[in-house]
Design a protein around this motif. Structure first.
Motif, PDB file in Angstrom:
ATOM      1  N   ASN A   1      66.738  43.038   2.991  1.00 43.71           N
ATOM      2  CA  ASN A   1      65.856  43.756   2.070  1.00 43.71           C
ATOM      3  C   ASN A   1      64.946  42.818   1.289  1.00 43.71           C
ATOM      4  OD1 ASN A   1      66.569  46.380   2.747  1.00 43.71           O
ATOM      5  ND2 ASN A   1      68.241  46.460   1.267  1.00 43.71           N
ATOM      6  N   LEU A   2      65.418  41.607   1.001  1.00 43.42           N
ATOM      7  CA  LEU A   2      64.555  40.632   0.352  1.00 43.42           C
ATOM      8  C   LEU A   2      63.392  40.244   1.267  1.00 43.42           C
ATOM      9  CD1 LEU A   2      67.076  38.212  -1.431  1.00 43.42           C
ATOM     10  CD2 LEU A   2      65.424  39.759  -2.507  1.00 43.42           C
ATOM     11  N   TYR A   3      63.678  40.157   2.556  1.00 46.33           N
ATOM     12  CA  TYR A   3      62.637  39.806   3.532  1.00 46.33           C
ATOM     13  C   TYR A   3      61.567  40.892   3.602  1.00 46.33           C
ATOM     14  CZ  TYR A   3      60.659  38.246   8.007  1.00 46.33           C
ATOM     15  OH  TYR A   3      59.810  37.809   8.998  1.00 46.33           O
ATOM     16  N   TYR A   4      61.997  42.142   3.514  1.00 45.16           N
ATOM     17  CA  TYR A   4      61.064  43.274   3.616  1.00 45.16           C
ATOM     18  C   TYR A   4      60.766  43.890   2.243  1.00 45.16           C
ATOM     19  CZ  TYR A   4      61.554  43.299   8.690  1.00 45.16           C
ATOM     20  OH  TYR A   4      61.523  42.973  10.025  1.00 45.16           O
ATOM     21  N   LYS A   5      60.848  43.081   1.209  1.00 45.16           N
ATOM     22  CA  LYS A   5      60.630  43.598  -0.142  1.00 45.16           C
ATOM     23  C   LYS A   5      59.265  44.278  -0.265  1.00 45.16           C
ATOM     24  CE  LYS A   5      60.816  42.206  -5.004  1.00 45.16           C
ATOM     25  NZ  LYS A   5      61.007  41.074  -5.950  1.00 45.16           N
ATOM     26  N   GLY A   6      59.288  45.510  -0.773  1.00 47.26           N
ATOM     27  CA  GLY A   6      58.051  46.262  -0.963  1.00 47.26           C
ATOM     28  C   GLY A   6      57.510  46.910   0.295  1.00 47.26           C
ATOM     29  N   GLU A   7      58.248  46.834   1.389  1.00 49.30           N
ATOM     30  CA  GLU A   7      57.790  47.412   2.653  1.00 49.30           C
ATOM     31  C   GLU A   7      58.676  48.591   3.047  1.00 49.30           C
ATOM     32  OE1 GLU A   7      57.144  44.615   5.775  1.00 49.30           O
ATOM     33  OE2 GLU A   7      56.527  43.016   4.404  1.00 49.30           O
ATOM     34  N   ALA A   8      58.157  49.370   4.003  1.00 49.72           N
ATOM     35  CA  ALA A   8      58.869  50.582   4.428  1.00 49.72           C
ATOM     36  C   ALA A   8      60.151  50.274   5.187  1.00 49.72           C
ATOM     37  CB  ALA A   8      57.950  51.438   5.303  1.00 49.72           C
ATOM     38  N   LEU A   9      60.288  49.049   5.691  1.00 49.98           N
ATOM     39  CA  LEU A   9      61.452  48.697   6.490  1.00 49.98           C
ATOM     40  C   LEU A   9      62.670  48.328   5.639  1.00 49.98           C
ATOM     41  CD1 LEU A   9      59.831  46.667   9.401  1.00 49.98           C
ATOM     42  CD2 LEU A   9      60.853  48.942   9.517  1.00 49.98           C
ATOM     43  N   GLN A  10      62.532  48.357   4.321  1.00 50.85           N
ATOM     44  CA  GLN A  10      63.705  48.146   3.483  1.00 50.85           C
ATOM     45  C   GLN A  10      64.726  49.256   3.734  1.00 50.85           C
ATOM     46  OE1 GLN A  10      62.390  47.612  -0.672  1.00 50.85           O
ATOM     47  NE2 GLN A  10      63.341  45.594  -0.538  1.00 50.85           N
ATOM     48  N   LEU A  11      66.001  48.879   3.705  1.00 53.03           N
ATOM     49  CA  LEU A  11      67.072  49.828   4.004  1.00 53.03           C
ATOM     50  C   LEU A  11      67.810  50.228   2.732  1.00 53.03           C
ATOM     51  CD1 LEU A  11      68.502  48.030   7.178  1.00 53.03           C
ATOM     52  CD2 LEU A  11      66.884  49.946   7.113  1.00 53.03           C
ATOM     53  N   ARG A  12      68.254  51.467   2.704  1.00 51.71           N
ATOM     54  CA  ARG A  12      69.082  51.965   1.597  1.00 51.71           C
ATOM     55  C   ARG A  12      70.543  52.019   2.037  1.00 51.71           C
ATOM     56  NH1 ARG A  12      64.901  55.563   1.957  1.00 51.71           N
ATOM     57  NH2 ARG A  12      66.308  57.118   2.861  1.00 51.71           N
ATOM     58  N   HIS A  13      71.436  51.953   1.065  1.00 58.20           N
ATOM     59  CA  HIS A  13      72.851  52.092   1.417  1.00 58.20           C
ATOM     60  C   HIS A  13      73.550  52.909   0.349  1.00 58.20           C
ATOM     61  CE1 HIS A  13      73.165  48.702  -1.395  1.00 58.20           C
ATOM     62  NE2 HIS A  13      74.439  49.043  -1.552  1.00 58.20           N
ATOM     63  N   ARG A  14      74.620  53.531   0.771  1.00 57.66           N
ATOM     64  CA  ARG A  14      75.424  54.350  -0.133  1.00 57.66           C
ATOM     65  C   ARG A  14      76.849  54.378   0.414  1.00 57.66           C
ATOM     66  NH1 ARG A  14      73.068  58.053   3.383  1.00 57.66           N
ATOM     67  NH2 ARG A  14      74.503  59.663   4.158  1.00 57.66           N
ATOM     68  N   GLU A  15      77.764  54.878  -0.397  1.00 59.49           N
ATOM     69  CA  GLU A  15      79.152  55.006   0.046  1.00 59.49           C
ATOM     70  C   GLU A  15      79.567  56.458  -0.045  1.00 59.49           C
ATOM     71  OE1 GLU A  15      82.175  52.426  -1.139  1.00 59.49           O
ATOM     72  OE2 GLU A  15      80.946  50.599  -1.125  1.00 59.49           O
ATOM     73  N   GLU A  16      80.180  56.923   1.018  1.00 63.21           N
ATOM     74  CA  GLU A  16      80.725  58.277   1.058  1.00 63.21           C
ATOM     75  C   GLU A  16      82.190  58.195   1.444  1.00 63.21           C
ATOM     76  OE1 GLU A  16      78.522  60.827   3.605  1.00 63.21           O
ATOM     77  OE2 GLU A  16      76.665  60.703   2.420  1.00 63.21           O
ATOM     78  N   GLU A  17      83.046  58.584   0.519  1.00 68.09           N
ATOM     79  CA  GLU A  17      84.494  58.547   0.725  1.00 68.09           C
ATOM     80  C   GLU A  17      84.945  57.151   1.149  1.00 68.09           C
ATOM     81  OE1 GLU A  17      85.480  61.581   3.488  1.00 68.09           O
ATOM     82  OE2 GLU A  17      84.861  63.223   2.167  1.00 68.09           O
ATOM     83  N   GLY A  18      84.377  56.135   0.491  1.00 69.38           N
ATOM     84  CA  GLY A  18      84.765  54.760   0.764  1.00 69.38           C
ATOM     85  C   GLY A  18      84.089  54.132   1.964  1.00 69.38           C
ATOM     86  N   GLU A  19      83.248  54.866   2.661  1.00 68.98           N
ATOM     87  CA  GLU A  19      82.570  54.341   3.838  1.00 68.98           C
ATOM     88  C   GLU A  19      81.149  53.918   3.474  1.00 68.98           C
ATOM     89  OE1 GLU A  19      82.681  57.353   6.771  1.00 68.98           O
ATOM     90  OE2 GLU A  19      84.852  57.264   7.052  1.00 68.98           O
ATOM     91  N   LEU A  20      80.774  52.714   3.886  1.00 70.28           N
ATOM     92  CA  LEU A  20      79.434  52.202   3.639  1.00 70.28           C
ATOM     93  C   LEU A  20      78.491  52.740   4.705  1.00 70.28           C
ATOM     94  CD1 LEU A  20      77.470  50.289   2.130  1.00 70.28           C
ATOM     95  CD2 LEU A  20      78.165  48.504   3.759  1.00 70.28           C
ATOM     96  N   ILE A  21      77.414  53.371   4.267  1.00 76.73           N
ATOM     97  CA  ILE A  21      76.425  53.923   5.191  1.00 76.73           C
ATOM     98  C   ILE A  21      75.059  53.346   4.841  1.00 76.73           C
ATOM     99  CG2 ILE A  21      75.286  56.004   6.051  1.00 76.73           C
ATOM    100  CD1 ILE A  21      77.826  57.549   5.419  1.00 76.73           C
ATOM    101  N   ILE A  22      74.436  52.720   5.817  1.00 79.23           N
ATOM    102  CA  ILE A  22      73.092  52.158   5.665  1.00 79.23           C
ATOM    103  C   ILE A  22      72.126  53.052   6.426  1.00 79.23           C
ATOM    104  CG2 ILE A  22      71.642  50.128   6.074  1.00 79.23           C
ATOM    105  CD1 ILE A  22      74.225  48.482   6.142  1.00 79.23           C
ATOM    106  N   GLU A  23      70.947  53.288   5.859  1.00 78.02           N
ATOM    107  CA  GLU A  23      69.977  54.127   6.536  1.00 78.02           C
ATOM    108  C   GLU A  23      68.564  53.647   6.253  1.00 78.02           C
ATOM    109  OE1 GLU A  23      70.657  58.056   5.129  1.00 78.02           O
ATOM    110  OE2 GLU A  23      70.202  57.589   3.034  1.00 78.02           O
ATOM    111  N   GLY A  24      67.678  53.944   7.193  1.00 76.51           N
ATOM    112  CA  GLY A  24      66.283  53.556   7.045  1.00 76.51           C
ATOM    113  C   GLY A  24      65.615  53.450   8.395  1.00 76.51           C
TER     114      GLY A  24
END
Length: 310
Positions: A30-53
Motif C-alpha cells: 500500500n505504501l508503494y501504491y499510495k494515493g492510487e486505485a491499486l491500494q488494498l483494503r483489509h478487514r477481519e471477519e470472525e478472526g479471519e483476515l480478508i484483503i480486497e481491492g
C-alpha cells in the motif's frame, strides 16, 4: 473458499502464511501504491483476515477471444458495446473512428447517386416513363430520407475488434484489472475476469501465470489465492506480473532453469555440453552397477546349481 486458522491466511491448497507476515507485506504494498486505485483494503471477519481491492492482470493470450454476441439477461436489447464492458480502468483506448477511406467512399457513392439521377431526368425528357422504368432505377438513399451509416472500426489496445464475428485479440502485455478478495481462488478470479469482458471462451482454455523478469514462469493452481500471492510477491510489476494465458500454449519455467535464460547462445551450448557429459558419466556408473549386480547374481545361481547336482 474460506480462510482457515485465525492466525494464518490461506494462499493455496494446504498452504498458509502467518497473518503478521502478510500484513507486513500488505503495508509495503500500500505504501508503494499510495494515493492510487491499486491500494488494498483489509478487514477481519470472525478472526479471519480478508484483503480486497483491484488486482492487475496482464493479457498474454495469442489466439483471438470470442465475446458474447448478446447479454443473456437482456436478450431483447442490442449487444453491449465494448466500451461498456469495463467498469474500471480497461479499454480506455477503445475509440470509434471513421476512416478517410470510408468517408471518401460515402461521398463517391452519393455523387454516383446524383449523377444517376441527372441521367435519369435527361432520359425522362426524351422517353415516356413506364412503371418498369421506375422499378428498374436505383432509388437514392438521400431521396428517401435514409441516413447512410458509415462503416467504423473499434480499436482495443491497438487491435481491431470485429463487430460481425465478435472476436478480438488483446495486445500482448496490455493490462486490465478485476476487483477480488484474498479468499477467492484462481478459478474464481478467472471467472470474474472473463465475465467482466463478456468472454464466451471456456475458462478451461486459460490459466493465470506469475511471470518474473528473470524468466521464471509459474502457473497458478486452481486453489491458489492470486491476490495474496500478489501481495507476497511485492507490488513492483517490473519484477513480476500476473498474466492470463492459454493453458495449452505456455510451459512453466522453474527458477533453476530461468537463471540460464539470460546467457548468450555459446554459453548455453557449453552448459548443454557439460550436462551431456555429466549425464553420460552417470549412465556409465549406473550401467556398471547393474552389470556388477547381474554378475554376482549369476555367480550365485551357478553355485546353487552345482550344489544341487552333487
Amino acid at each position: 473458499m474460506d480462510c482457515e486458522d485465525s492466525d494464518k491466511v490461506q494462499i493455496g491448497e494446504n498452504k498458509f502464511v502467518n497473518k503478521s507476515v502478510l500484513l507486513s507485506h500488505l503495508n509495503t504494498y500500500n505504501l508503494y501504491y499510495k494515493g492510487e486505485a491499486l491500494q488494498l483494503r483489509h478487514r477481519e471477519e470472525e478472526g479471519e483476515l480478508i484483503i480486497e481491492g483491484l488486482l492487475n492482470v496482464f493479457w498474454g493470450v495469442r489466439r483471438p477471444i470470442r465475446l458474447q454476441m448478446q447479454d443473456e439477461k437482456e436478450a431483447d436489447r442490442p449487444r453491449p458495446s465494448l466500451t461498456s464492458l469495463s467498469a474500471e480502468t480497461d479499454i480506455n483506448t477503445l475509440n470509434e473512428v471513421t476512416t478517410a477511406e470510408d468517408q471518401s467512399k460515402d461521398l463517391s457513392e452519393e455523387k454516383d447517386d446524383e449523377d444517376e439521377e441527372q441521367q435519369d431526368s435527361t432520359h425522362s425528357n426524351r422517353l415516356p416513363r413506364t412503371r418498369s422504368d421506375v422499378g428498374g432505377r436505383r432509388i437514392s438513399g438521400r431521396r428517401l430520407g435514409i441516413r447512410r451509416v458509415r462503416r467504423h472500426r473499434c480499436s482495443f489496445n491497438g487491435h481491431f475488434y470485429n463487430h460481425r464475428t465478435a472476436v478480438f485479440t488483446p495486445a500482448f502485455g496490455s493490462v486490465t484489472n478485476v476487483r477480488v478478495n484474498s479468499c477467492m481462488n484462481t478459478a474464481q478470479v478467472m471467472r470474474v475476469l472473463l465475465n467482466k469482458f463478456k468472454i464466451e471462451n471456456s475458462p478451461d482454455e486459460f490459466s493465470l501465470y506469475t511471470v518474473h523478469t528473470s524468466g521464471e514462469r509459474r502457473q497458478l493452481k486452481p486453489n491458489d489465492h492470486p491476490l495474496v500471492l500478489r501481495v507476497l510477491q511485492g507490488p513492483c510489476e517490473q519484477v513480476s506480473k500476473m498474466f492470463l494465458m492459454e493453458a495449452d500454449q505456455v510451459e512453466e519455467v522453474t527458477s533453476d532453469v530461468a537463471q540460464y535464460i539470460k546467457f548468450e547462445l555459446p554459453v548455453l551450448q557449453s552448459f548443454i555440453a557439460k550436462l551431456q557429459e555429466e549425464e553420460e558419466r552417470e549412465m556409465q556408473k549406473l550401467m556398471k552397477r547393474y552389470a556388477d549386480m547381474r554378475r554376482i547374481i549369476k555367480k550365485y545361481m551357478r553355485s546353487i546349481a552345482d550344489s544341487t547336482t552333487r
